[in-house]
Scaffold this active site. Structure first.
Site, short mmCIF file in Angstrom:
data_model
loop_
_atom_site.label_atom_id
_atom_site.label_comp_id
_atom_site.label_asym_id
_atom_site.label_seq_id
_atom_site.Cartn_x
_atom_site.Cartn_y
_atom_site.Cartn_z
N HIS A 116 -0.30 124.65 -8.90
CA HIS A 116 0.79 123.80 -9.38
C HIS A 116 0.42 123.29 -10.76
O HIS A 116 -0.59 122.62 -10.95
CB HIS A 116 1.03 122.62 -8.43
CG HIS A 116 2.20 121.77 -8.83
ND1 HIS A 116 3.47 121.96 -8.29
CD2 HIS A 116 2.31 120.75 -9.73
CE1 HIS A 116 4.30 121.09 -8.83
NE2 HIS A 116 3.62 120.34 -9.70
N CYS A 117 1.24 123.61 -11.75
CA CYS A 117 0.94 123.28 -13.14
C CYS A 117 1.70 122.02 -13.54
O CYS A 117 2.94 122.03 -13.57
CB CYS A 117 1.32 124.44 -14.06
SG CYS A 117 0.93 124.13 -15.80
N PRO A 118 1.02 120.91 -13.85
CA PRO A 118 1.74 119.70 -14.27
C PRO A 118 2.41 119.85 -15.62
O PRO A 118 3.40 119.17 -15.90
CB PRO A 118 0.62 118.64 -14.32
CG PRO A 118 -0.63 119.42 -14.52
CD PRO A 118 -0.43 120.72 -13.80
#
Length: 375
Positions: free
Chosen positions: A182-184
């Site tokens: 999951h890439c912020p």
């Protein structure tokens, strides 16, 4: 006399019996204490015992509060991170157009001007396209109906079918097909349908930052030297002004426009160089994973499986790896040679191979993949 001896003997026998009884009672108390201690120790171990427990499990358990905090902070600050990426990129583009482009048009030769205009705008187009597609494209989620898929496991968190290479995202609270992480900075998961967009954005952003750092190195040195001269002249001006009247104070040596120009050039070079180092390392890391045909999550899983099989005298083979070159072709969606131009060097919204539910052999792979296990 005899009666006294008998009484003395009776008293001594009574004392000996008391001593024996005391020893027996103390021995029983010690035995009972030992039994209670062993029972308590056994109960305590039964509460925490797990045959699968190892150092990684203990470390994950200790870091579970940190993971929970990171998940919730990432969930709420994803929009802020996206706005930060857009703001920083826009500031660099504005500095290039306002400050550097007029200087390039005035001082460079026509050949270098054409090169900078062509490469700079192509790189900017690729960055904007892939970042937009990465944040707006869904990574892909398995269907909720259980009768549509066969031979899959069930996710313990969302109680839904979980195909191969699918993992549950605690931030999105959903299962993601071929989940990488999951890439912020995208406020989105990187999965089956947007993995190529994410990697392409990292690659072209790194290339753009390296391009700006190399092209602006001479300008950065001149701007940094000019700022140092500004500081010295400012100190000298303040020293002279302290000994003179208001009307005798000399004007500043540099105008506001000159100060803003030099500081903007320094800001551009420092930011681009920092991003090139950090994002370049991340890009190389993902390039190595793509070459091996695995994701960030699968790397940890495959490493543990490789160690487990090594103890049994077997060799682990990644079932989703088709060889280094074919892995890149499958990842980029290159089926024919012209796709290297139309799908890699130019913006392309083409879909990846497969649906993410099953992993059949793609048509671009020339050879069959290796078996999962080999003795």
């Amino acid at each position: 006399m005899r009666s006294r001896q008998r009484m003395f003997a009776a008293v001594m026998r009574l004392l000996l019996k008391c001593l024996r009884l005391g020893r027996r009672r103390r021995f029983k108390l010690v035995q009972q204490a030992e039994q209670l201690w062993r029972y308590g120790h056994l109960c305590l171990r039964s509460l925490f015992y797990n045959s699968f427990t190892n150092g990684d499990v203990v470390l994950d358990s200790l870091f579970e509060p940190v993971y929970w905090l990171v998940d919730h902070v990432t969930r709420w600050f994803g929009v802020v991170f996206v706005a930060l990426v857009i703001g920083l990129t826009s500031s660099i583009v504005a500095i290039v157009y306002i400050c550097l482009l007029p200087l390039i048009l005035q001082t460079y030769t026509p050949a270098w001007i054409c090169w900078h205009l062509a490469y700079g705008h192509w790189n900017l187009l690729m960055i904007v396209f892939h970042y937009y597609m990465a944040i707006t494209t869904s990574p892909g989620h398995p269907p909720q109906a259980k009768n549509n898929l066969t031979g899959v496991s069930i996710c313990r968190k969302c109680i839904a079918p979980k195909p191969a290479r699918t993992h549950h995202c605690s931030i999105c609270n959903r299962c993601v097909l071929k989940m990488d992480h999951h890439c912020p900075w995208l406020n989105n998961c990187v999965g089956h349908y947007n993995h190529r967009y994410f990697f392409s954005f990292c690659l072209f952003m790194t290339m753009g930052c390296i391009y700006c750092s190399i092209s602006g190195w001479e300008m950065f040195r001149d701007a940094y030297a000019a700022i140092e001269r500004m500081k010295l002249l400012e100190k000298e001006r303040l020293r002279v002004a302290a000994n003179q009247t208001y009307y005798q104070t000399p004007p500043p040596a540099f105008s506001f426009r000159q100060r803003a120009f030099h500081k903007s050039v320094v800001y551009l070079w420092v930011l681009c160089s920092s991003v090139a180092l950090a994002l370049g390392a991340l890009t190389l890391w993902h390039a190595a994973l793509i070459t091996r045909g695995e994701t960030s999550i699968e790397r940890h899983i495959n490493r543990k499986e490789r160690q487990r099989l090594h103890k049994k005298g077997k060799v682990f083979r990644n079932p989703y790896s088709y060889g280094s070159w074919d892995n890149w072709k499958v990842f980029l969606g290159v089926d024919v040679p012209r796709h290297w131009l139309t799908r890699v060097l130019l913006p392309s919204p083409h879909l990846p191979h497969g649906t993410g539910l099953s992993w059949d052999l793609p048509p671009c792979v020339a050879q069959q993949r290796a078996p999962l296990l080999a003795i």
